[in-house]
Write an enzyme that holds these catalytic residues in place. Structure first.
Site, PDB file in Angstrom:
ATOM      1  N   SER A 198       0.808  -1.222   0.000  1.00 59.35           N
ATOM      2  CA  SER A 198       0.000   0.000   0.000  1.00 59.35           C
ATOM      3  C   SER A 198       0.839   1.268   0.000  1.00 59.35           C
ATOM      4  CB  SER A 198      -0.942   0.006   1.206  1.00 59.35           C
ATOM      5  OG  SER A 198      -1.850  -1.067   1.122  1.00 59.35           O
ATOM      6  N   HIS A 245       0.271   4.615   4.148  1.00 62.96           N
ATOM      7  CA  HIS A 245      -0.409   5.268   3.026  1.00 62.96           C
ATOM      8  C   HIS A 245       0.065   6.710   2.882  1.00 62.96           C
ATOM      9  CE1 HIS A 245      -4.079   2.329   3.353  1.00 62.96           C
ATOM     10  NE2 HIS A 245      -2.914   1.708   3.246  1.00 62.96           N
TER      11      HIS A 245
END
Length: 294
Positions: A198, A245
């Site tokens: 991610s 993220h």
């Protein structure tokens, strides 16, 4: 843990096929000042009218840039960042997909392998297992998790690889993943576990925003998708870490901006220099966190 789309077409805030920009006064062509245009050279960013624009690998170039390229022996098609165009513009993306899938299958087949690859912050601090900051980026243990990340990699990574070139694209992916791991290492509890691509895929999102802006396209579809993905960790019942993220997104945005906006004879130095700076920042964060934990 995210899914994305490739660069979208021109939207309400961009330029239409005729080069009109809604709600803005258009500049004049640098060779024909009386002709308004919304098209710019992808190398020097000068406004060019339909008579001056010359097809390039991505967008259009002005006659001067085409002539300069021929004089310097670089008449071969180039990407927006100056990298040579290649026949297979998704080769690195395919290799990254294969590597992630290979690690996923190995984790399923070898008991205890995942525990040796994922990021355990306390383990890094106490045992010096720095490789986990990188191996965790390629490690997935859940089918849904890897499916979403690989879908994002294919849809977003493919267009970015074509625009950036193979070496710059691979550097962007790896450094973004490392930056995501570093921020997660800094902000997450010491006993938490982190894994997945991610951070790297959010780095691709950051660079995609810079690419859309560089091409004058509508940013809203990418922004909406990005906000939705950033909000996922805060939904009830989820166990998704937002730290990687954000780290990957910021790193990818910084490197993407430098790669797509750098010009002149030192363009390559600026492009890779930005990657080095982000790498150094991630290393400093890692060292500070390790000092804190030990």
């Amino acid at each position: 843990m995210t899914a994305g789309n490739g660069p979208g077409g021109n939207g309400p805030g961009g330029s239409d096929a005729g080069g009109r920009e809604q709600g803005h006064t258009l500049p004049g062509c640098y060779r024909h000042p009386g002709r308004e245009t919304g098209i710019r050279c992808t190398r020097c960013d000068r406004p060019i009218c339909s008579d001056c624009m010359i097809d390039a690998s991505v967008g259009f170039q002005c006659p001067e840039c085409v002539r300069d390229g021929a004089k310097n022996g670089s008449s071969a098609p180039r990407t927006l960042t100056g990298a040579p165009m290649v026949a297979d513009t998704r080769l690195v993306t395919k290799i990254l997909l294969g590597l992630n899938l290979a690690v996923f299958l190995a984790v399923q087949a070898v008991p205890g392998l995942a525990e040796r690859l994922v990021r355990w912050p306390a383990g890094i601090a106490l045992l010096g297992e720095w490789h986990r900051l990188v191996t965790s980026v390629f490690t997935h243990v859940d089918l849904r998790h890897i499916a979403l990340n690989m879908l994002t990699l294919w849809l977003v990574g493919g267009p970015l690889e074509e625009a950036l070139g193979r070496a710059r694209y691979l550097t962007l992916y790896l450094v973004s993943g490392l930056a995501g791991s570093a921020l997660g290492y800094l902000l997450m509890p010491p006993d938490s576990t982190a894994l997945g691509a991610s951070g790297a895929t959010f780095g691709l999102f950051g660079a995609l925003l810079m690419l859309q802006r560089r091409l004058g396209r509508d940013l809203r579809p990418v922004l909406v998708l990005l906000v939705l993905n950033l909000a996922m960790p805060f939904l009830p019942g989820t166990s998704i870490g937002w730290q990687a993220h954000v780290g990957g997104l910021v790193a990818g945005g910084v490197m993407g901006f430098a790669m797509l906006r750098a010009k002149g004879p030192r363009r390559t130095l600026v492009q890779y220099g930005s990657c080095v700076l982000v790498f150094v920042a991630a290393a400093v964060i890692t060292l500070l966190r390790t000092a804190q934990l030990t």
